[in-house]
Design an enzyme around this catalytic site. Structure first.
Site, PDB file in Angstrom:
ATOM      1  N   ASP A  92       0.866  -1.172   0.000  1.00 41.51           N
ATOM      2  CA  ASP A  92       0.000   0.000   0.000  1.00 41.51           C
ATOM      3  C   ASP A  92       0.908   1.228   0.000  1.00 41.51           C
ATOM      4  O   ASP A  92       2.003   1.193   0.569  1.00 41.51           O
ATOM      5  CB  ASP A  92      -0.881  -0.044   1.254  1.00 41.51           C
ATOM      6  CG  ASP A  92      -1.889   1.077   1.324  1.00 41.51           C
ATOM      7  OD1 ASP A  92      -1.872   1.951   0.442  1.00 41.51           O
ATOM      8  OD2 ASP A  92      -2.694   1.079   2.253  1.00 41.51           O
ATOM      9  N   GLY A 221     -11.111   3.809  -0.794  1.00 44.27           N
ATOM     10  CA  GLY A 221     -12.066   4.718  -0.181  1.00 44.27           C
ATOM     11  C   GLY A 221     -13.408   4.114   0.139  1.00 44.27           C
ATOM     12  O   GLY A 221     -14.398   4.843   0.286  1.00 44.27           O
ATOM     13  N   ASP A 271      -7.808  -7.440   0.807  1.00 43.55           N
ATOM     14  CA  ASP A 271      -6.972  -7.484   2.011  1.00 43.55           C
ATOM     15  C   ASP A 271      -7.754  -6.878   3.154  1.00 43.55           C
ATOM     16  O   ASP A 271      -8.653  -6.050   2.937  1.00 43.55           O
ATOM     17  CB  ASP A 271      -5.675  -6.700   1.811  1.00 43.55           C
ATOM     18  CG  ASP A 271      -5.897  -5.196   1.974  1.00 43.55           C
ATOM     19  OD1 ASP A 271      -5.575  -4.646   3.044  1.00 43.55           O
ATOM     20  OD2 ASP A 271      -6.426  -4.565   1.035  1.00 43.55           O
TER      21      ASP A 271
END
Length: 375
Positions: A92, A221, A271
């Site tokens: 990430d 998001g 994830d």
């Protein structure tokens, strides 16, 4: 990185595919255990390989940048060699972590200034240095630097945020294309679709991302406070536009029910910290529902916790795990974390098998309600 779309469900958008990276193949749909700081909390890599059967794990740019730091990681030859994990890794970008530091970060066009949660030191992330950082970490799949706005943002803020994310995305790709991998294996950059809960913004974002022609695409998001049905609606909106011949990664999601619903809507990769975080807090996930292992009802239940056969060479009873949690033994958290991760990998593996068999929708309807049951 390549992606082969192998099977599609006739009654839904569910898909089964194969991602191939220099560190191995990943059969989709797939769940990726979260190894924030270079380790999945409380779980040895050998357990991840043999018991959980993880095909890919995550690292986090923000946390790895702070500790152990880029100098150590580069000296080690990247995260794979530093920790000894020889299968694929995804990182990430750190955007979610940085923007969650409310009160100790400042956002501007150039990037984001923030203070470390470790020692309060000041740092600055830009699209360019986040790409450089992920080159040093050396993950097979790296993420674009974006702003992750709150789930309840109004339209004006969401639009302003999306425009900034898209400008940053252009800079990410420019820097990525100007640089090369450091350790002899290829890396793929995934852009991230933002836009909060507004269909118009999500469509615009999906089109912008799709036009990049990346090896894969992410949906970010979501699962940040919006109603679950709204999340599913946003997934459908985005997946109508994202290319079908590239993997789709839904970031940070979620419960077993969330995962099956998203698979039905065409998502390939997931994830979430939930399996390990909930496991450390005595909650087990099973096909029959969730179990709180601190409850007295398990005190003299000598049946195995592993009713689904997720990792059959380790036989622990409910009574034993209950005892370990009551005694505050560290082994309790490890057993529960391994069980939950193995269950999540079993769940997506079963979903893949039923997509291939052609009865995914029927199977999903037969199991989804009981997944949420309290046992």
């Amino acid at each position: 990185m390549t992606f082969e779309l192998q099977y599609t469900d006739t009654a839904s958008e569910a898909r089964a595919g194969m991602i191939t990276t220099d560190h191995g193949q990943i059969a989709t749909p797939i769940f990726m255990p979260v190894g924030t700081c270079g380790s999945v909390k409380g779980v040895h890599f050998e357990e991840l390989r043999q018991q959980v059967k993880a095909q890919i794990i995550l690292g986090n740019t923000y946390h790895l940048y702070l500790r152990p730091g880029l100098e150590i990681l580069q000296q080690a030859g990247g995260l794979h060699r530093f920790g000894g994990w020889d299968r694929p890794i995804l990182t990430d970008s750190g955007g979610f972590q940085v923007f969650s530091l409310t009160g100790i970060r400042k956002l501007r066009e150039e990037g984001c200034e923030f203070r470390s949660h470790v020692d309060g030191s000041k740092h600055f992330f830009t699209p360019e240095n986040v790409m450089d950082t992920q080159r040093v970490i050396g993950a097979d799949i790296i993420m674009a630097f974006d702003e992750c706005p709150p789930g309840q943002s109004d339209f004006q803020y969401a639009k302003k945020s999306l425009m900034l994310t898209q400008r940053w995305l252009d800079r990410c790709f420019k820097r990525f294309n100007e640089t090369s991998p450091l350790y002899g294996h290829q890396q793929s950059l995934f852009p991230i679709v933002q836009g909060c809960t507004f269909k118009e913004l999500r469509r615009d974002a999906a089109k912008y991302v799709a036009d990049k022609g990346a090896d894969g695409n992410a949906i970010g998001g979501l699962a940040v406070g919006e109603p679950t049905e709204v999340m599913y609606e946003m997934i459908e909106t985005v997946n109508e536009i994202l290319p079908k011949d590239k993997p789709r990664y839904l970031m940070g999601v979620g419960t077993p029910q969330n995962i099956l619903e998203a698979i039905e809507r065409g998502v390939d990769m997931f994830d979430c910290v939930m399996p390990t975080r909930n496991g450390r807090n005595a909650m087990l996930f099973t096909y029959e529902g969730t179990m709180n292992m601190r409850n007295k009802k398990w005190e003299n239940d000598f049946t195995p916790i592993d009713e689904e056969g997720c990792y059959t060479d380790r036989v622990y009873t409910k009574a034993y795990l209950h005892h370990l949690f009551k005694a505050q033994e560290l082994l309790a958290m490890q057993i529960a974390s391994i069980h939950n991760l193995a269950f999540y990998l079993r769940l997506v593996g079963d979903a893949r098998a039923h997509i291939i068999q052609g009865d995914f929708t029927t199977w999903k309807r037969s199991v989804i309600d009981q997944l949420n049951r309290r046992r």
